[in-house]
Enzyme design. Structure first.
Site, short mmCIF file in Angstrom:
data_model
loop_
_atom_site.label_atom_id
_atom_site.label_comp_id
_atom_site.label_asym_id
_atom_site.label_seq_id
_atom_site.Cartn_x
_atom_site.Cartn_y
_atom_site.Cartn_z
N ARG A 173 -0.31 -8.26 3.40
CA ARG A 173 0.65 -7.19 3.70
C ARG A 173 1.18 -6.58 2.41
O ARG A 173 1.39 -7.28 1.41
CB ARG A 173 1.83 -7.73 4.51
CG ARG A 173 2.76 -6.60 4.97
CD ARG A 173 4.00 -7.11 5.65
NE ARG A 173 4.86 -5.96 5.99
CZ ARG A 173 6.11 -6.07 6.41
NH1 ARG A 173 6.68 -7.25 6.52
NH2 ARG A 173 6.81 -4.98 6.70
N HIS A 174 1.44 -5.28 2.42
CA HIS A 174 1.95 -4.58 1.26
C HIS A 174 3.32 -5.10 0.83
O HIS A 174 4.05 -5.72 1.61
CB HIS A 174 2.04 -3.08 1.54
CG HIS A 174 2.99 -2.75 2.66
ND1 HIS A 174 4.36 -2.69 2.51
CD2 HIS A 174 2.76 -2.47 3.97
CE1 HIS A 174 4.94 -2.39 3.65
NE2 HIS A 174 3.99 -2.25 4.57
N HIS A 208 -0.94 -3.71 6.68
CA HIS A 208 0.46 -3.64 7.09
C HIS A 208 0.77 -4.78 8.04
O HIS A 208 -0.14 -5.38 8.63
CB HIS A 208 0.72 -2.30 7.78
CG HIS A 208 0.26 -1.12 6.97
ND1 HIS A 208 1.11 -0.36 6.20
CD2 HIS A 208 -0.98 -0.57 6.82
CE1 HIS A 208 0.42 0.60 5.60
NE2 HIS A 208 -0.84 0.50 5.96
N ARG A 215 1.68 2.67 0.01
CA ARG A 215 2.26 1.36 -0.21
C ARG A 215 1.19 0.27 -0.30
O ARG A 215 1.38 -0.74 -0.99
CB ARG A 215 3.31 1.04 0.86
CG ARG A 215 2.86 1.11 2.31
CD ARG A 215 4.10 1.09 3.20
NE ARG A 215 3.83 1.06 4.63
CZ ARG A 215 3.64 2.13 5.38
NH1 ARG A 215 3.63 3.34 4.82
NH2 ARG A 215 3.44 2.02 6.69
N GLU A 259 -1.03 1.15 9.58
CA GLU A 259 -0.08 0.59 10.53
C GLU A 259 -0.18 1.31 11.88
O GLU A 259 -0.75 2.41 11.98
CB GLU A 259 1.34 0.72 9.96
CG GLU A 259 2.43 0.04 10.75
CD GLU A 259 2.13 -1.41 11.02
OE1 GLU A 259 1.33 -1.69 11.96
OE2 GLU A 259 2.67 -2.26 10.31
#
Length: 219
Positions: free
Chosen positions: A18-19, A161, A68, A92
């Protein structure tokens, strides 16, 4: 932090990372497809976790095309010398009219839809332009399977995400959609590890692994 054991040679492994954190995460605003950047904390998180993932000797890095995730992938690419391949299917869940809003703002404007969203543990079709959970699961799952097929017997890092990682994990494990709430939300800059077992298929090897303290936030 307990590091999962390294896979034996020849094991196909996906690490869903995940970012790092963004200002919208801190404000608890839903991001979806909104192209928000990492803040200083998020950039530091990515730089801090990159050596842990580089030590796993990935052969490829594939990332959501949103900023991101691009910024999260950058320090790992620099350490490994690997190029980053962008795949918009790793984005996402799209939240339509809700993007940029907090939960409280959604509840005030659309109380019935908000209540259904919270009660259904992310399985409801919500309207308002919000992407259907089944559609997110399908697109992310298809992307992950293609990524795994492209690097059999090796490790690939997938930068994505929180919600996308959960729905994609659900698809690979062949769990029903109503079990999505059984996976805790990924903390920013933490990862899920999945390995392809010749006998059992996809196996959840580890979840929410990382070095960053904090609670899960809105995707």
């Amino acid at each position: 932090m307990t590091r999962p054991p390294s896979p034996a040679p020849g094991v196909t492994t996906l690490i869903l990372w995940r970012h790092g954190v963004t200002d919208w995460n801190i404000a608890r605003r839903i991001q979806g497809h909104s192209d928000t950047p990492l803040n200083a904390q998020g950039r530091a998180q990515a730089a801090g976790v990159a050596p842990l993932l580089a030590a796993r000797e990935p052969v490829a890095i594939v990332s959501s095309d949103l900023n991101r995730c691009r910024q999260t992938a950058a320090p790992l690419a620099e350490l490994t010398g690997l190029p980053v391949r962008w795949d918009r299917r790793l984005r996402e869940r799209y939240y339509g009219e809700w993007e940029g809003l907090t939960g409280a703002e959604i509840a005030e404007r659309w109380p019935e839809s908000y209540a259904r969203w919270r009660a259904a543990h992310d399985t409801a079709d919500l309207g308002h332009g919000v992407e259907r959970p089944a559609d997110v699961t399908k697109r992310v799952g298809e992307a992950l399977r293609e990524i795994a097929d492209a690097a059999p017997g090796a490790t690939t890092v997938v930068v994505t995400h929180g919600g996308a990682a959960r729905y994609g994990t659900l698809d690979l494990l062949d769990w029903p959609l109503d079990q999505v709430h059984s996976l805790a939300g990924l903390v920013n800059c933490h990862f899920t590890e999945l390995r392809l077992d010749a006998r059992r298929g996809w196996v959840l090897q580890a979840h929410n692994v990382g070095t960053v303290a904090g609670a899960p936030t809105y995707e």
